[in-house]
Design an enzyme around this catalytic site. Structure first.
Site, PDB file in Angstrom:
ATOM      1  N   ASN A  12       0.854  -1.196   0.000  1.00 47.71           N
ATOM      2  CA  ASN A  12       0.000   0.000   0.000  1.00 47.71           C
ATOM      3  C   ASN A  12       0.890   1.246   0.000  1.00 47.71           C
ATOM      4  O   ASN A  12       1.716   1.420   0.905  1.00 47.71           O
ATOM      5  CB  ASN A  12      -0.897  -0.049   1.244  1.00 47.71           C
ATOM      6  CG  ASN A  12      -1.841   1.131   1.329  1.00 47.71           C
ATOM      7  OD1 ASN A  12      -1.434   2.266   1.067  1.00 47.71           O
ATOM      8  ND2 ASN A  12      -3.081   0.902   1.701  1.00 47.71           N
ATOM      9  N   HIS A  15       0.925   6.228   1.909  1.00 43.92           N
ATOM     10  CA  HIS A  15       1.654   7.177   2.754  1.00 43.92           C
ATOM     11  C   HIS A  15       2.878   7.798   2.089  1.00 43.92           C
ATOM     12  O   HIS A  15       3.475   8.717   2.637  1.00 43.92           O
ATOM     13  CB  HIS A  15       1.939   6.549   4.120  1.00 43.92           C
ATOM     14  CG  HIS A  15       0.643   6.254   4.820  1.00 43.92           C
ATOM     15  ND1 HIS A  15      -0.316   7.236   5.027  1.00 43.92           N
ATOM     16  CD2 HIS A  15       0.101   5.104   5.263  1.00 43.92           C
ATOM     17  CE1 HIS A  15      -1.376   6.695   5.605  1.00 43.92           C
ATOM     18  NE2 HIS A  15      -1.151   5.404   5.756  1.00 43.92           N
ATOM     19  N   HIS A  48      -5.628   3.713  -1.744  1.00 45.19           N
ATOM     20  CA  HIS A  48      -6.958   4.079  -1.238  1.00 45.19           C
ATOM     21  C   HIS A  48      -7.262   5.520  -1.642  1.00 45.19           C
ATOM     22  O   HIS A  48      -6.613   6.451  -1.158  1.00 45.19           O
ATOM     23  CB  HIS A  48      -6.946   3.928   0.287  1.00 45.19           C
ATOM     24  CG  HIS A  48      -8.264   4.202   0.950  1.00 45.19           C
ATOM     25  ND1 HIS A  48      -8.428   4.095   2.314  1.00 45.19           N
ATOM     26  CD2 HIS A  48      -9.478   4.575   0.466  1.00 45.19           C
ATOM     27  CE1 HIS A  48      -9.681   4.383   2.628  1.00 45.19           C
ATOM     28  NE2 HIS A  48     -10.333   4.687   1.526  1.00 45.19           N
ATOM     29  N   ARG A  50      -9.432   8.262  -1.004  1.00 46.53           N
ATOM     30  CA  ARG A  50     -10.432   8.687  -0.021  1.00 46.53           C
ATOM     31  C   ARG A  50     -11.268   9.834  -0.559  1.00 46.53           C
ATOM     32  O   ARG A  50     -10.801  10.596  -1.407  1.00 46.53           O
ATOM     33  CB  ARG A  50      -9.740   9.143   1.271  1.00 46.53           C
ATOM     34  CG  ARG A  50      -9.292   8.013   2.152  1.00 46.53           C
ATOM     35  CD  ARG A  50      -8.658   8.545   3.426  1.00 46.53           C
ATOM     36  NE  ARG A  50      -8.509   7.492   4.399  1.00 46.53           N
ATOM     37  CZ  ARG A  50      -9.410   7.207   5.349  1.00 46.53           C
ATOM     38  NH1 ARG A  50     -10.510   7.904   5.469  1.00 46.53           N
ATOM     39  NH2 ARG A  50      -9.200   6.226   6.193  1.00 46.53           N
ATOM     40  N   ARG A  54      -6.998  12.862   0.955  1.00 42.81           N
ATOM     41  CA  ARG A  54      -5.931  13.275   1.886  1.00 42.81           C
ATOM     42  C   ARG A  54      -4.560  12.718   1.490  1.00 42.81           C
ATOM     43  O   ARG A  54      -3.544  13.270   1.863  1.00 42.81           O
ATOM     44  CB  ARG A  54      -6.270  12.878   3.326  1.00 42.81           C
ATOM     45  CG  ARG A  54      -6.215  11.414   3.572  1.00 42.81           C
ATOM     46  CD  ARG A  54      -6.406  11.078   5.031  1.00 42.81           C
ATOM     47  NE  ARG A  54      -7.779  11.339   5.464  1.00 42.81           N
ATOM     48  CZ  ARG A  54      -8.301  10.812   6.561  1.00 42.81           C
ATOM     49  NH1 ARG A  54      -7.566  10.046   7.331  1.00 42.81           N
ATOM     50  NH2 ARG A  54      -9.541  11.056   6.908  1.00 42.81           N
ATOM     51  N   GLU A  75      -8.664   0.627  -3.351  1.00 38.61           N
ATOM     52  CA  GLU A  75      -9.422   0.660  -2.108  1.00 38.61           C
ATOM     53  C   GLU A  75     -10.320   1.887  -2.109  1.00 38.61           C
ATOM     54  O   GLU A  75      -9.862   2.994  -2.433  1.00 38.61           O
ATOM     55  CB  GLU A  75      -8.404   0.761  -0.969  1.00 38.61           C
ATOM     56  CG  GLU A  75      -8.800   0.006   0.262  1.00 38.61           C
ATOM     57  CD  GLU A  75      -7.783   0.210   1.352  1.00 38.61           C
ATOM     58  OE1 GLU A  75      -6.664  -0.277   1.214  1.00 38.61           O
ATOM     59  OE2 GLU A  75      -8.130   0.884   2.343  1.00 38.61           O
ATOM     60  N   THR A 106      -8.429   3.596   8.446  1.00 36.84           N
ATOM     61  CA  THR A 106      -9.664   2.802   8.417  1.00 36.84           C
ATOM     62  C   THR A 106      -9.803   2.053   9.735  1.00 36.84           C
ATOM     63  O   THR A 106      -9.101   1.073   9.971  1.00 36.84           O
ATOM     64  CB  THR A 106      -9.626   1.815   7.221  1.00 36.84           C
ATOM     65  OG1 THR A 106      -9.169   2.529   6.075  1.00 36.84           O
ATOM     66  CG2 THR A 106     -10.994   1.231   6.956  1.00 36.84           C
ATOM     67  N   GLU A 156     -11.259  -9.325   3.240  1.00 34.94           N
ATOM     68  CA  GLU A 156      -9.972  -8.980   3.848  1.00 34.94           C
ATOM     69  C   GLU A 156     -10.231  -8.791   5.337  1.00 34.94           C
ATOM     70  O   GLU A 156     -11.031  -7.942   5.747  1.00 34.94           O
ATOM     71  CB  GLU A 156      -9.400  -7.691   3.229  1.00 34.94           C
ATOM     72  CG  GLU A 156      -8.066  -7.333   3.877  1.00 34.94           C
ATOM     73  CD  GLU A 156      -7.255  -6.309   3.104  1.00 34.94           C
ATOM     74  OE1 GLU A 156      -7.378  -6.247   1.871  1.00 34.94           O
ATOM     75  OE2 GLU A 156      -6.492  -5.569   3.753  1.00 34.94           O
ATOM     76  N   HIS A 199      -3.775  -4.507   7.818  1.00 33.11           N
ATOM     77  CA  HIS A 199      -3.888  -3.332   8.686  1.00 33.11           C
ATOM     78  C   HIS A 199      -2.977  -3.443   9.888  1.00 33.11           C
ATOM     79  O   HIS A 199      -3.128  -4.349  10.701  1.00 33.11           O
ATOM     80  CB  HIS A 199      -5.324  -3.037   9.148  1.00 33.11           C
ATOM     81  CG  HIS A 199      -5.536  -1.556   9.363  1.00 33.11           C
ATOM     82  ND1 HIS A 199      -5.072  -0.903  10.477  1.00 33.11           N
ATOM     83  CD2 HIS A 199      -6.081  -0.606   8.577  1.00 33.11           C
ATOM     84  CE1 HIS A 199      -5.363   0.378  10.359  1.00 33.11           C
ATOM     85  NE2 HIS A 199      -5.962   0.603   9.213  1.00 33.11           N
ATOM     86  N   GLY A 221       1.015  -1.368   4.373  1.00 36.19           N
ATOM     87  CA  GLY A 221       1.418  -0.057   3.900  1.00 36.19           C
ATOM     88  C   GLY A 221       2.248   0.740   4.885  1.00 36.19           C
ATOM     89  O   GLY A 221       3.458   0.902   4.718  1.00 36.19           O
TER      90      GLY A 221
HETATM   91  N1  PXP Z   1      -5.987  -3.178   4.120  1.00 31.36           N
HETATM   92  C1  PXP Z   1      -6.934  -2.219   4.154  1.00 31.36           C
HETATM   93  C2  PXP Z   1      -8.297  -2.580   3.687  1.00 31.36           C
HETATM   94  C3  PXP Z   1      -6.647  -0.918   4.598  1.00 31.36           C
HETATM   95  O1  PXP Z   1      -7.623   0.003   4.669  1.00 31.36           O
HETATM   96  C4  PXP Z   1      -5.330  -0.608   4.967  1.00 31.36           C
HETATM   97  C5  PXP Z   1      -4.993   0.788   5.382  1.00 31.36           C
HETATM   98  O2  PXP Z   1      -5.112   1.647   4.309  1.00 31.36           O
HETATM   99  C6  PXP Z   1      -4.372  -1.618   4.877  1.00 31.36           C
HETATM  100  C7  PXP Z   1      -4.726  -2.903   4.475  1.00 31.36           C
HETATM  101  C8  PXP Z   1      -2.936  -1.363   5.212  1.00 31.36           C
HETATM  102  O3  PXP Z   1      -2.822  -0.979   6.522  1.00 31.36           O
HETATM  103  P1  PXP Z   1      -1.416  -0.416   7.038  1.00 31.36           P
HETATM  104  O4  PXP Z   1      -1.159   0.826   6.275  1.00 31.36           O
HETATM  105  O5  PXP Z   1      -1.640  -0.204   8.482  1.00 31.36           O
HETATM  106  O6  PXP Z   1      -0.402  -1.484   6.735  1.00 31.36           O
END
Ligand code: PXP
Length: 250
Positions: A12, A15, A48, A50, A54, A75, A106, A156, A199, A221
């Site tokens: 991901n 960031h 993602h 949004r 952002r 996403e 999220t 997921e 996540h 991510g």
């Molecule tokens: N999976 C989903 C559905 C998410 O919303 C996120 C966060 O954007 C992630 C995975 C990745 O999470 P993290 O950035 O904490 O690794």
């Protein structure tokens, strides 16, 4: 000893865009990061878009679609605006997530049970367009069953609480959350759903989740981008993939 390298790593890159947007500059470019991740062994890229833009912006999605050879997991929230964008691009995968303006990330899973009728209608055109639809949910049987009923191909599982408890050293809560995830991974698979997880995952927390036999994909991510600040994205991705592979071997 069989080496099972069947769990894909989705990187991901949100960031990278967060850092760019902090200064209103043109860099670092999330598309460049995605191409680098692709070259360094990522199996897919997640971004993602949004509602408030952002981090990832519309033009980043255009750039990712044009540049990537590996699958893009788009996403998004289940809104008409996002559905239109997804149907324009027809990414490999669409992951539906709940979205609240005021949240930092999220926070919870999608309440599929509560929005069953809406989600069923929402998913149909995405399925018809050839997108693999995934629902980001908490590890709860009723949510898994509802995901199956509304026509999702994938669930997921939200690993955020498991990771939070791990770092808060709340061992019994962490263990309980882990057991729920493990059980739901097997259960969702038994219903014919493909199972992903993500996540908050880090080098320290990824192994036990990656070892779930039925798991097919991990989306990571924030930690990877953070570790890349010190070690470079290629090194961070390779280490994460090695940890996943080791977990599958055990
Ligand atoms: N999976 C989903 C559905 C998410 O919303 C996120 C966060 O954007 C992630 C995975 C990745 O999470 P993290 O950035 O904490 O690794």
């Amino acid at each position: 000893m069989t080496i099972l390298t069947d769990v894909r790593l989705g990187v991901n890159i949100d960031h990278v865009a967060t850092i760019r947007n902090a200064r209103g500059s043109m860099y670092p470019d999330p598309v460049e990061a995605a191409v680098l991740a692709q070259n360094e062994g990522a199996d897919g890229i997640t971004a993602h878009l949004r509602e408030d833009r952002r981090h990832i912006r519309d033009e980043d999605i255009d750039g990712l679609i044009a540049a990537l050879k590996i699958p893009l997991n788009f996403e998004m929230a289940a809104t008409d605006e996002m559905q239109k964008i997804a149907l324009k691009h027809k990414p490999h995968a669409v992951c539906l997530v709940p979205e609240k303006r005021e949240e930092r990330t999220t926070e919870g899973g999608l309440d599929v049970l509560k929005e069953e009728t809406k989600l069923e209608a929402f998913i149909k055109p995405l399925n018809n367009a050839g997108c693999r639809v995934s629902l980001f949910i908490a590890a709860v049987p009723a949510q898994v069953q509802a995901a199956k009923r509304v026509g999702a191909a994938v669930v997921e599982l939200h690993t955020g609480a498991y990771c939070d408890y791990f770092y808060e050293t709340k061992h019994s809560k962490c263990e309980a959350e882990f057991e729920k995830l493990k059980k739901m991974c097997g259960y969702a698979h038994s219903l014919g759903l493909e199972v992903h997880a993500g996540h908050g995952l880090t080098f320290e927390t990824v192994g036990p989740i990656a070892a779930f036999p039925e798991l097919k994909e991990l989306n990571i991510g924030h930690f990877l981008i953070s570790d890349a600040v010190f070690n470079g994205l290629g090194t961070s991705i390779k280490k994460m993939k090695k940890l996943i592979e080791e977990a599958r071997t055990r």
